[in-house]
Design a protein around this motif. Structure first.
Motif, PDB file in Angstrom:
ATOM      1  N   ASN A  59      -1.645  -7.539  -0.901  1.00  0.00           N
ATOM      2  CA  ASN A  59      -0.595  -7.263   0.069  1.00  0.00           C
ATOM      3  C   ASN A  59       0.138  -8.567   0.362  1.00  0.00           C
ATOM      4  O   ASN A  59      -0.371  -9.437   1.068  1.00  0.00           O
ATOM      5  CB  ASN A  59      -1.198  -6.677   1.352  1.00  0.00           C
ATOM      6  N   CYS A  88       5.620  -7.118  -1.158  1.00  0.00           N
ATOM      7  CA  CYS A  88       4.908  -5.891  -1.531  1.00  0.00           C
ATOM      8  C   CYS A  88       5.865  -4.703  -1.531  1.00  0.00           C
ATOM      9  O   CYS A  88       6.722  -4.582  -0.644  1.00  0.00           O
ATOM     10  CB  CYS A  88       3.749  -5.653  -0.557  1.00  0.00           C
ATOM     11  N   ILE A  89       5.727  -3.826  -2.479  1.00  0.00           N
ATOM     12  CA  ILE A  89       6.591  -2.652  -2.603  1.00  0.00           C
ATOM     13  C   ILE A  89       6.494  -1.738  -1.384  1.00  0.00           C
ATOM     14  O   ILE A  89       7.402  -1.011  -1.052  1.00  0.00           O
ATOM     15  CB  ILE A  89       6.283  -1.889  -3.912  1.00  0.00           C
ATOM     16  N   CYS A  90       5.359  -1.792  -0.705  1.00  0.00           N
ATOM     17  CA  CYS A  90       5.135  -0.895   0.447  1.00  0.00           C
ATOM     18  C   CYS A  90       5.320  -1.621   1.783  1.00  0.00           C
ATOM     19  O   CYS A  90       4.794  -1.185   2.800  1.00  0.00           O
ATOM     20  CB  CYS A  90       3.739  -0.292   0.364  1.00  0.00           C
ATOM     21  N   LYS A  91       6.087  -2.699   1.796  1.00  0.00           N
ATOM     22  CA  LYS A  91       6.261  -3.499   3.009  1.00  0.00           C
ATOM     23  C   LYS A  91       7.000  -2.759   4.115  1.00  0.00           C
ATOM     24  O   LYS A  91       6.834  -3.052   5.277  1.00  0.00           O
ATOM     25  CB  LYS A  91       6.956  -4.815   2.699  1.00  0.00           C
ATOM     26  N   ASP A  92       7.838  -1.782   3.735  1.00  0.00           N
ATOM     27  CA  ASP A  92       8.582  -1.024   4.754  1.00  0.00           C
ATOM     28  C   ASP A  92       7.668  -0.051   5.454  1.00  0.00           C
ATOM     29  O   ASP A  92       6.674   0.418   4.916  1.00  0.00           O
ATOM     30  CB  ASP A  92       9.734  -0.268   4.091  1.00  0.00           C
ATOM     31  N   GLU A  93       8.034   0.256   6.672  1.00  0.00           N
ATOM     32  CA  GLU A  93       7.278   1.224   7.463  1.00  0.00           C
ATOM     33  C   GLU A  93       7.346   2.606   6.812  1.00  0.00           C
ATOM     34  O   GLU A  93       8.319   2.938   6.152  1.00  0.00           O
ATOM     35  CB  GLU A  93       7.846   1.296   8.888  1.00  0.00           C
ATOM     36  N   CYS A  94       6.363   3.394   7.082  1.00  0.00           N
ATOM     37  CA  CYS A  94       6.323   4.779   6.604  1.00  0.00           C
ATOM     38  C   CYS A  94       7.505   5.551   7.179  1.00  0.00           C
ATOM     39  O   CYS A  94       7.771   5.477   8.387  1.00  0.00           O
ATOM     40  CB  CYS A  94       5.000   5.425   6.991  1.00  0.00           C
ATOM     41  N   GLN A  95       8.212   6.291   6.372  1.00  0.00           N
ATOM     42  CA  GLN A  95       9.401   7.042   6.793  1.00  0.00           C
ATOM     43  C   GLN A  95       9.075   8.479   7.189  1.00  0.00           C
ATOM     44  O   GLN A  95       9.945   9.236   7.562  1.00  0.00           O
ATOM     45  CB  GLN A  95      10.433   7.064   5.655  1.00  0.00           C
ATOM     46  N   THR A 134       0.100  -7.317  -7.734  1.00  0.00           N
ATOM     47  CA  THR A 134       0.115  -5.870  -7.576  1.00  0.00           C
ATOM     48  C   THR A 134      -0.997  -5.396  -6.646  1.00  0.00           C
ATOM     49  O   THR A 134      -0.800  -4.476  -5.856  1.00  0.00           O
ATOM     50  CB  THR A 134       0.002  -5.174  -8.947  1.00  0.00           C
TER      51      THR A 134
END
Length: 105
Positions: free
Chosen positions: A92, A96-103, A89
């Motif tokens: 990185n 990781c849950i936040c692996k996608d680019e910022c939308q 958790t």
């Protein structure tokens, strides 16, 4: 690997009590009888029973009955799963849950 936030949140909530953290520390040395654990605290046997119930319900502690005596030990499998969950958790990694680019660009 799907992270189970609900189960782990229950464990962290159980560990948010200083007495239960101390009990985990005591059990890290091996199996202990309830009477031995109780000697480390300034509370009653019913209070210890409550703490042990919370720790058993979240899966960190196991109980073995021997006649009238209860012997407690860490569930090392679940303790290790908790450590891995926390490491994954706060690290990185590829999943990781936040692996996608910022939308929001």
């Amino acid at each position: 690997m799907e992270k189970d936030y609900t189960i782990n949140a229950k464990i962290f909530k159980a560990l948010s009590d200083t007495n239960r953290l101390k009990i985990i520390d005591i059990l890290s040395c091996g199996e202990k009888c309830a009477c031995d654990i109780l000697q480390e605290f300034d509370f009653t046997q019913p209070t210890l029973s409550h703490h042990m119930k919370v720790l058993m319900e979240c899966g960190l502690v196991k109980c073995r009955k021997d006649g009238l005596w209860c012997h407690y030990s860490l569930d090392h499998t679940n303790a290790n799963k908790l450590v891995l969950f926390l490491m994954n958790t706060i690290t990185n990694t590829e999943d990781c849950i936040c692996k996608d680019e910022c939308q929001c660009k």
